[in-house]
Write a protein that holds these residues in place. Sequence first.
Motif, PDB file in Angstrom:
ATOM      1  N   ASP A  57       0.823  -1.219   0.000  1.00  0.00           N
ATOM      2  CA  ASP A  57       0.000   0.000   0.000  1.00  0.00           C
ATOM      3  C   ASP A  57       0.855   1.266   0.000  1.00  0.00           C
ATOM      4  O   ASP A  57       0.601   2.205  -0.763  1.00  0.00           O
ATOM      5  N   TYR A 172      -6.755   8.471  10.085  1.00  0.00           N
ATOM      6  CA  TYR A 172      -6.079   7.583  11.033  1.00  0.00           C
ATOM      7  C   TYR A 172      -4.769   7.118  10.444  1.00  0.00           C
ATOM      8  O   TYR A 172      -4.599   7.085   9.224  1.00  0.00           O
ATOM      9  N   ARG A 193      -4.102   8.070   6.687  1.00  0.00           N
ATOM     10  CA  ARG A 193      -5.067   7.968   5.609  1.00  0.00           C
ATOM     11  C   ARG A 193      -6.089   9.088   5.737  1.00  0.00           C
ATOM     12  O   ARG A 193      -6.482   9.451   6.849  1.00  0.00           O
ATOM     13  N   HIS A 198     -15.586   2.698   3.724  1.00  0.00           N
ATOM     14  CA  HIS A 198     -15.408   1.662   2.702  1.00  0.00           C
ATOM     15  C   HIS A 198     -16.748   1.062   2.279  1.00  0.00           C
ATOM     16  O   HIS A 198     -17.634   0.869   3.117  1.00  0.00           O
TER      17      HIS A 198
HETATM   18  C1  DHB Z   1      -6.478   0.976   4.801  1.00  0.00           C
HETATM   19  C2  DHB Z   1      -5.735   0.766   5.927  1.00  0.00           C
HETATM   20  C3  DHB Z   1      -4.421   0.440   5.822  1.00  0.00           C
HETATM   21  O1  DHB Z   1      -3.661   0.201   6.916  1.00  0.00           O
HETATM   22  C4  DHB Z   1      -3.823   0.324   4.564  1.00  0.00           C
HETATM   23  O2  DHB Z   1      -2.529  -0.012   4.469  1.00  0.00           O
HETATM   24  C5  DHB Z   1      -4.571   0.551   3.448  1.00  0.00           C
HETATM   25  C6  DHB Z   1      -5.893   0.874   3.562  1.00  0.00           C
HETATM   26  C7  DHB Z   1      -7.909   1.300   4.910  1.00  0.00           C
HETATM   27  O3  DHB Z   1      -8.556   1.000   5.907  1.00  0.00           O
HETATM   28  O4  DHB Z   1      -8.449   1.860   3.994  1.00  0.00           O
END
Ligand code: DHB
Length: 271
Positions: A57, A172, A193, A198
């Motif tokens: 990611d 977070y 993020r 989601h």
């Molecule tokens: C999300 C959380 C993460 O730790 C990550 O690496 C990628 C996405 C998420 O919850 O969207």
Amino acid sequence: CANPRLRQLLTDLARTLHAYTIRNDLTPQEWQRAVDFLTEAGHITTDTRQEFILLSDTLGMSSVVDALANSRNPDTTSSAILGPFYVAGPPAAEHGSDIAGGLTGTPMWADIQVTDQQGEPVSGAVVDVWQSNEDGFYDVQLPDLDGPVLRARFTTDADGRFTFWSILPSEYPIPDDGPVGRMLAAVGRHPYRAPHVHFLINAPEYQPLITQLFVRGGAYLDGAPGQRDAVFGVKDDLITDFVRRTGPTPDGRPVDGEWRLLEFTFRIARR
Ligand code: DHB
Ligand code: FE
């Protein structure tokens, strides 16, 4: 050759790494450091934590692979990465129910519709929703919760709609107490993020859609690499208003002070 595709991928991977090594004049110490890093990362695998997913990611790999597999179509909603906090088979929830399980936060009413590419409602679509709490934690990261919260499964009605109460998600950090967190810190990157919810949408005869909706005005939506979303997950058409409201709510539930209204229409593609 038993597996020509694998052979092609491995040959080009080796070639690419050799060129990288030469271009950067990589030292034996640096390569050993990389091997140690990968070894340490590979040892971090639990139900709720996989360091290699974080590495994929934060290197932007998950996002690029997603972009290639789901190329932008103006008639459908963009996809986004799944992330590590999805739990298969979330609890089924009634329309209008509250998925926050009593957790504190700014109340949020979501009114969601699923349509096809022409805007015709898709009824009977199964939609999984999951999000973090106001401190940025998912239920699987919170020690003393019994049962799933802030995750649920809805089925769209005849108008392709469903509604629910939740709370406003916040930004977070991805788990940053391991090798990937140290890697980010070493190059001056933060682990955050942008705030999002989601969605995973499955309907017979339609392509599954994995996506996220981002809170317009939230932190880490844009900026230079290293300043924006740590996993490169944000796409413009997924940034949406979570409208500030006060006063009467859509279902008459009393709310003191501010609440948020999330209205969104997902457009999904036929198979
Ligand atoms: C999300 C959380 C993460 O730790 C990550 O690496 C990628 C996405 C998420 O919850 O969207
Ligand atoms: Fe998330």
